[in-house]
Design an enzyme around this catalytic site. Structure first.
Site, PDB file in Angstrom:
ATOM      1  N   ALA A   5       0.856  -1.191   0.000  1.00  0.00           N
ATOM      2  CA  ALA A   5       0.000   0.000   0.000  1.00  0.00           C
ATOM      3  C   ALA A   5       0.891   1.240   0.000  1.00  0.00           C
ATOM      4  CB  ALA A   5      -0.875  -0.010   1.239  1.00  0.00           C
ATOM      5  N   GLY A  45       0.624  -5.155   0.936  1.00  0.00           N
ATOM      6  CA  GLY A  45      -0.461  -5.229  -0.041  1.00  0.00           C
ATOM      7  C   GLY A  45       0.009  -5.826  -1.362  1.00  0.00           C
ATOM      8  N   GLU A  67      -0.236  -9.423  -0.882  1.00  0.00           N
ATOM      9  CA  GLU A  67      -1.669  -9.760  -0.801  1.00  0.00           C
ATOM     10  C   GLU A  67      -2.300  -9.767  -2.194  1.00  0.00           C
ATOM     11  OE1 GLU A  67      -2.267  -6.713   2.241  1.00  0.00           O
ATOM     12  OE2 GLU A  67      -3.266  -8.245   3.442  1.00  0.00           O
ATOM     13  N   GLU A 111       3.609  -5.331   7.423  1.00  0.00           N
ATOM     14  CA  GLU A 111       2.688  -4.342   8.009  1.00  0.00           C
ATOM     15  C   GLU A 111       2.909  -4.150   9.498  1.00  0.00           C
ATOM     16  OE1 GLU A 111       1.937  -6.554   5.781  1.00  0.00           O
ATOM     17  OE2 GLU A 111       0.470  -5.797   4.342  1.00  0.00           O
TER      18      GLU A 111
HETATM   19  C1  LIG Z   1      -8.221   1.394   4.877  1.00  0.00           C
HETATM   20  C2  LIG Z   1      -7.050   0.983   4.035  1.00  0.00           C
HETATM   21  C3  LIG Z   1      -7.060  -0.487   3.746  1.00  0.00           C
HETATM   22  C4  LIG Z   1      -5.749  -0.835   3.164  1.00  0.00           C
HETATM   23  C5  LIG Z   1      -5.419  -2.257   3.512  1.00  0.00           C
HETATM   24  C6  LIG Z   1      -4.008  -2.482   3.135  1.00  0.00           C
HETATM   25  C7  LIG Z   1      -3.297  -3.246   4.184  1.00  0.00           C
HETATM   26  C8  LIG Z   1      -1.908  -3.458   3.817  1.00  0.00           C
HETATM   27  O1  LIG Z   1      -1.589  -4.548   3.409  1.00  0.00           O
HETATM   28  C9  LIG Z   1      -1.002  -2.283   4.052  1.00  0.00           C
HETATM   29  C10 LIG Z   1       0.340  -2.292   3.389  1.00  0.00           C
HETATM   30  O2  LIG Z   1       0.619  -2.816   2.373  1.00  0.00           O
HETATM   31  S1  LIG Z   1       1.423  -1.342   4.264  1.00  0.00           S
HETATM   32  C11 LIG Z   1       2.880  -1.315   3.255  1.00  0.00           C
HETATM   33  C12 LIG Z   1       3.658  -2.559   3.393  1.00  0.00           C
HETATM   34  N1  LIG Z   1       4.891  -2.401   2.704  1.00  0.00           N
HETATM   35  C13 LIG Z   1       6.037  -2.085   3.328  1.00  0.00           C
HETATM   36  O3  LIG Z   1       6.100  -1.970   4.520  1.00  0.00           O
HETATM   37  C14 LIG Z   1       7.238  -1.930   2.450  1.00  0.00           C
HETATM   38  C15 LIG Z   1       7.918  -0.632   2.782  1.00  0.00           C
HETATM   39  N2  LIG Z   1       9.048  -0.425   1.947  1.00  0.00           N
HETATM   40  C16 LIG Z   1      10.227  -1.071   2.118  1.00  0.00           C
HETATM   41  O4  LIG Z   1      10.395  -1.952   2.953  1.00  0.00           O
HETATM   42  C17 LIG Z   1      11.355  -0.645   1.240  1.00  0.00           C
HETATM   43  O5  LIG Z   1      11.083   0.661   0.835  1.00  0.00           O
HETATM   44  C18 LIG Z   1      11.583  -1.535   0.002  1.00  0.00           C
HETATM   45  C19 LIG Z   1      12.109  -2.899   0.464  1.00  0.00           C
HETATM   46  C20 LIG Z   1      10.310  -1.720  -0.773  1.00  0.00           C
HETATM   47  C21 LIG Z   1      12.611  -0.874  -0.920  1.00  0.00           C
HETATM   48  O6  LIG Z   1      13.783  -0.601  -0.193  1.00  0.00           O
HETATM   49  P1  LIG Z   1      14.930   0.343  -0.806  1.00  0.00           P
HETATM   50  O7  LIG Z   1      16.009   0.407   0.220  1.00  0.00           O
HETATM   51  O8  LIG Z   1      15.239  -0.102  -2.168  1.00  0.00           O
HETATM   52  O9  LIG Z   1      14.261   1.770  -0.988  1.00  0.00           O
HETATM   53  P2  LIG Z   1      13.735   2.787   0.135  1.00  0.00           P
HETATM   54  O10 LIG Z   1      14.731   3.870   0.310  1.00  0.00           O
HETATM   55  O11 LIG Z   1      13.265   2.065   1.336  1.00  0.00           O
HETATM   56  O12 LIG Z   1      12.442   3.340  -0.578  1.00  0.00           O
HETATM   57  C22 LIG Z   1      12.518   4.149  -1.729  1.00  0.00           C
HETATM   58  C23 LIG Z   1      11.459   5.215  -1.633  1.00  0.00           C
HETATM   59  O13 LIG Z   1      10.171   4.604  -1.711  1.00  0.00           O
HETATM   60  C24 LIG Z   1       9.371   4.992  -0.605  1.00  0.00           C
HETATM   61  N3  LIG Z   1       8.508   3.859  -0.264  1.00  0.00           N
HETATM   62  C25 LIG Z   1       8.892   2.593  -0.060  1.00  0.00           C
HETATM   63  N4  LIG Z   1       7.820   1.821   0.198  1.00  0.00           N
HETATM   64  C26 LIG Z   1       6.754   2.634   0.153  1.00  0.00           C
HETATM   65  C27 LIG Z   1       5.367   2.423   0.326  1.00  0.00           C
HETATM   66  N5  LIG Z   1       4.849   1.214   0.585  1.00  0.00           N
HETATM   67  N6  LIG Z   1       4.551   3.493   0.225  1.00  0.00           N
HETATM   68  C28 LIG Z   1       5.043   4.715  -0.053  1.00  0.00           C
HETATM   69  N7  LIG Z   1       6.344   4.969  -0.228  1.00  0.00           N
HETATM   70  C29 LIG Z   1       7.189   3.930  -0.124  1.00  0.00           C
HETATM   71  C30 LIG Z   1      10.373   5.311   0.488  1.00  0.00           C
HETATM   72  O14 LIG Z   1       9.837   6.165   1.459  1.00  0.00           O
HETATM   73  C31 LIG Z   1      11.497   5.959  -0.318  1.00  0.00           C
HETATM   74  O15 LIG Z   1      11.134   7.279  -0.614  1.00  0.00           O
HETATM   75  P3  LIG Z   1      11.812   8.506   0.149  1.00  0.00           P
HETATM   76  O16 LIG Z   1      11.298   8.404   1.571  1.00  0.00           O
HETATM   77  O17 LIG Z   1      11.323   9.677  -0.556  1.00  0.00           O
HETATM   78  O18 LIG Z   1      13.278   8.243   0.083  1.00  0.00           O
END
Ligand SMILES: CCCCCCCC(=O)CC(=O)SCCNC(=O)CCNC(=O)[C@H](O)C(C)(C)COP(=O)(O)OP(=O)(O)OC[C@H]1O[C@@H](n2cnc3c(N)ncnc32)[C@H](O)[C@@H]1OP(=O)(O)O
Ligand SMILES: NC(=O)C1=CN([C@@H]2O[C@H](COP(=O)(O)OP(=O)(O)OC[C@H]3O[C@@H](n4cnc5c(N)ncnc54)[C@H](O)[C@@H]3O)[C@@H](O)[C@H]2O)C=CC1
Length: 718
Positions: free
Chosen positions: A61, A100, A103, A123
């Protein structure tokens, strides 16, 4: 957005497009719904592949949408639309399928993953649970124990593990999209009855009750007050007690409770804070995006004690050649053995090649002559460090970055010993240095932006989260620790015991209370610093024993050190241990008697101090110093302080960090309590509210992302 194309005539390919991780924003969800309808309506299309742009399936998400009004098609019906499709839908998982994103893949009928892909339901780390069917589908697919473990830890599984668990159907070393297209063609027209996970029977097994009981016990033990892991167990429990549709209702109910909780806000704030600190800036305008790091191939470490050993391991594991210098032959041999052991254990744990051959040991400081970067980690002694910096300045090739691991000494004073003060910065690691994720990178008034950028980059290479901080006594972390510790000592003087104070802090969520930490790191460390600062006055009596520089002072720590009670290493400190080096803290009747005798000697009458006062005095004194640090321009923003406290000092992540916590409690409330305590203890400077918190509270306590607007630009630092 989602982009639609047709491959080989009969496969509809839906590509998620939302850089950098193809998060499921409203536009992406809308795109998926629209393109699914299109694929289902085109008669030539016999099967569908869902993939992500730029080699990333989906990071879940879009967390940035959580704070705003959610628009666009909801995730759950979108996934149901996919699962209910009469044409086979194959997920082509490259890069990541998280939250998500996984999922969504579980709603597909088949999953093909690239061998380097990582899959998980993280999550829980954001204070949530997988709220788009993850808690109901995953246990049906892989069984309760494996699902519980993945959901409650939030860890990422490798593609190989996902295959073994049955999360994916196939793993490929080549393009997952090509493999998925081929696969989709092979399953076109086949029955999908056995492929819709929501229709699988509820997981059953005679020992389920026991499994859940054990899981609940384990999460309660390790969660330190975090509610999401407990709620995750409850949601998975619904998958075994309720039919799918009812289980989804329960998942939704539990998700809603978490979604609006302070803990979820704190954890999501922290997620972005940890990423924001890499975009550093200094008061003089040096910035991450305009400062170029120097290349570093060879590094050197001077002093192979507790810290130097861990630092050498971190550097070697980052792929650098390391020269490790220790002047004492015996120490050098010991260090060599210890470092080899650390490297071996670490290689085994992380499944990476042994980096032992990266380190060359030497007794002479001359050996660092051709290093690109030197990290000094000798005793915390300014005179000794000065001598070493003078030596280094003469020995090292031009352009070598000279760094110190000092816990709080003046970086500028060290820089002034060298011919190139612009090349001097602090690299403050935390013990054990090869394990702890935090690195404070300290810039002095003369450090160049390039030097700062190089140290920040080095931290990243070592897998650390680097936070740039200005030069002052104790930098950010240890400077804030001082008033916190001071309050803990004062509480003992006024009637508390170390056990009571620690219990309050541990109930708040700290991994360890302040006195247990002090025993672990050694009481002598702070004692040496206080001695060097002229604060320790042995044998002093009367009122002067408890006053230094006009401010209240507690000599309790000094008195314990005078008795040889240095903590775990001597088997006695604020607690007692079964032997020197013992780890299990037990209350010590001797210490209680000593405190009583101390109070009597100083005319202090013990009183019962309640939980709230202990917590407020310790935390608010620390927070107040944090505001002072912001005001002084030592930390660029509250996020920097919060990341330092969570990663370096055991502050509970689900409380966001001290500055976020202050905002959550309410700045006016924190201010009011500080004013109250300062009135009661006017001789405690740390309780006098600093002007920034006053200013913010007077401006209706703006949200934390706006605090920077209220900080006056301090004088140029760089
Ligand atoms: C009522 C509503 C009902 C909804 C129900 C939905 C329930 C759900 O199931 C809710 C969810 O999905 S919650 C999200 C779960 N996903 C995560 O926790 C993954 C988070 N991201 C990571 O682990 C790493 O970024 C990752 C491993 C992916 C990549 O790592 P890297 O080291 O390569 O890169 P990062 O520096 O961490 O990230 C790069 C930029 O992307 C932004 N970002 C990452 N994941 C995001 C995400 N899921 N949403 C929005 N922005 C995200 C991250 O912030 C970064 O950007 P900057 O902050 O600008 O640097
Ligand atoms: N121990 C901790 O938890 C932390 C310590 N630090 C800082 O790291 C530095 C080192 O601390 P520790 O590793 O705990 O000390 P330590 O006492 O374990 O090790 C210091 C080492 O430096 C060596 N040494 C002394 N003079 C030397 C010289 N001229 N050339 C080469 N080696 C020399 C000593 O033989 C000893 O092995 C200090 O500045 C300390 O404040 C920073 C963060 C945490």
């Amino acid at each position: 957005m989602a982009f639609y194309s047709r491959v080989s005539g009969s496969v509809g390919v839906i590509t998620l497009q939302n850089p950098p991780v193809n998060a499921l924003s409203a536009a992406v969800r809308q795109g998926i719904v629209d393109t699914m309808h299109r694929a289902l309506s085109e008669p030539e299309v016999k099967s569908v592949v869902i993939c992500g742009q730029n080699g990333k399936f989906c990071g879940g998400a879009d967390i940035r949408e959580f704070g705003a009004n959610m628009r666009g098609p909801p995730l759950v019906p979108m996934i149901h639309l996919i699962e209910a499709a009469e044409k086979p839908v194959v997920a082509a998982i490259e890069g990541v399928a998280l939250g998500g994103g996984l999922e969504l893949a579980l709603g597909c009928h088949y999953r093909i993953a690239h061998s380097k892909a990582r899959l998980g339901l993280p999550e829980v780390t954001l204070g949530l649970l997988p709220g788009a069917g993850g808690t109901q589908r995953l246990p049906r697919l892989i069984g309760v124990p494996a699902a519980l473990e993945l959901i409650t830890t939030g860890r990422h599984a490798t593609a190989a593990e996902a295959l073994q668990l049955g999360i994916v159907d196939e793993v490929t070393d080549h393009s997952a999209v090509d493999a998925a297209v081929k696969f989709a063609q092979s399953v076109a027209g086949k029955s999908l009855d056995a492929r819709r996970i929501s229709t699988y029977p509820r997981p059953r097994s005679p020992d389920l009750a026991e499994i859940f009981e054990k899981a609940m016990k384990e999460v309660r033990r390790s969660a330190r007050g975090a509610i999401a892991p407990v709620t995750c167990v409850q949601a998975v429990h619904a998958s075994v007690t309720l039919p799918y549709a009812k289980g989804m209702e329960r998942e939704r109910e539990l998700f809603s409770t978490l979604f609006t909780s302070g803990q979820a806000h704190a954890l999501q704030y922290y997620f972005f804070a940890q990423r924001a600190v890499s975009r550093w800036s200094t008061p003089s305008g040096a910035r991450w995006d305009t400062s170029k790091p120097r290349p570093v191939h060879k590094a050197a470490v001077i002093g192979l004690g507790t810290m130097g050993r861990g630092i050498s391991v971190s550097l070697a594991q980052a792929g650098l050649s390391v020269v490790a210098v220790e002047t004492q032959e015996k120490q050098l041999l010991e260090a060599k053995q210890a470092v080899s052991g650390m490297l071996e254990r670490s290689a085994k744990r992380r499944g990476v090649p042994l980096a032992d051959d990266k380190i060359k040991y030497n007794c002479s400081v001359q050996a660092v002559a051709d290093a690109d970067l030197v990290i000094e980690a000798v005793f915390e002694d300014m005179a000794l460090k000065k001598t070493i910096f003078q030596q280094l300045s003469g020995i090292c090739k031009p352009g070598t970055l000279l760094c110190t691991n000092t816990s709080g000494l003046d970086i500028d004073e060290l820089a002034s010993q060298t011919q190139s003060p612009e090349l001097v910065v602090g690299m403050h690691f935390f013990a054990p240095a090869h394990v702890m994720k935090l690195l404070e990178v300290v810039y002095g008034p003369r450090s160049s932006p390039e030097a700062l950028a190089t140290a920040m980059e080095m931290g990243k290479k070592m897998g650390k989260v680097s936070v740039a901080v200005g030069n002052c006594r104790g930098f950010v972390g240890n400077r804030m620790l001082k008033p916190y510790l001071e309050q803990a000592f004062f509480l003992l003087e006024e009637g508390a015991t170390p056990e009571q104070v620690d219990q309050v802090l541990e109930e708040f969520g700290f991994a360890m209370g302040v006195f247990k930490v002090s025993d672990l790191s050694g009481l002598d460390v702070g004692w040496k610093v206080r001695k060097a600062d002229g604060l320790v006055v042995p044998g002093s009596t009367g009122k002067s024993a408890r006053i230094r520089g006009g401010s209240r002072y507690s000599p309790l720590g000094d008195l314990l050190c005078e008795q040889g009670r240095f903590g775990q290493k001597t088997g006695r400190g604020w607690y007692q241990y079964d032997k020197p080096g013992g780890r299990v803290a037990k209350p010590d009747p001797w210490l209680h008697g000593f405190l009583e005798e101390y109070r009597a000697r100083h005319g202090l009458v013990a009183r019962r101090i309640d939980h709230q006062e202990m917590l407020e005095r310790c935390l608010y004194a620390l927070i107040n110093e944090g505001f002072q640090i912001l005001q002084d321009g030592i930390a660029a923003g509250p996020e920097d302080i919060d990341v330092i406290y969570v990663l370096g000092y055991g502050w509970p992540r689900h409380r966001g960090g001290p500055m976020f916590y202050a905002g959550l409690v309410g700045l006016d409330k924190v201010l009011e309590r500080l004013e109250h305590y300062h009135q009661v203890y006017p001789d405690v400077l740390g309780l006098k509210p600093c002007s920034l918190i006053r200013k913010l509270a007077a401006s209706s306590s703006p949200p934390i992302h706006r605090w920077r607007e209220f900080i006056q630009k301090p004088r140029s630092q760089l």
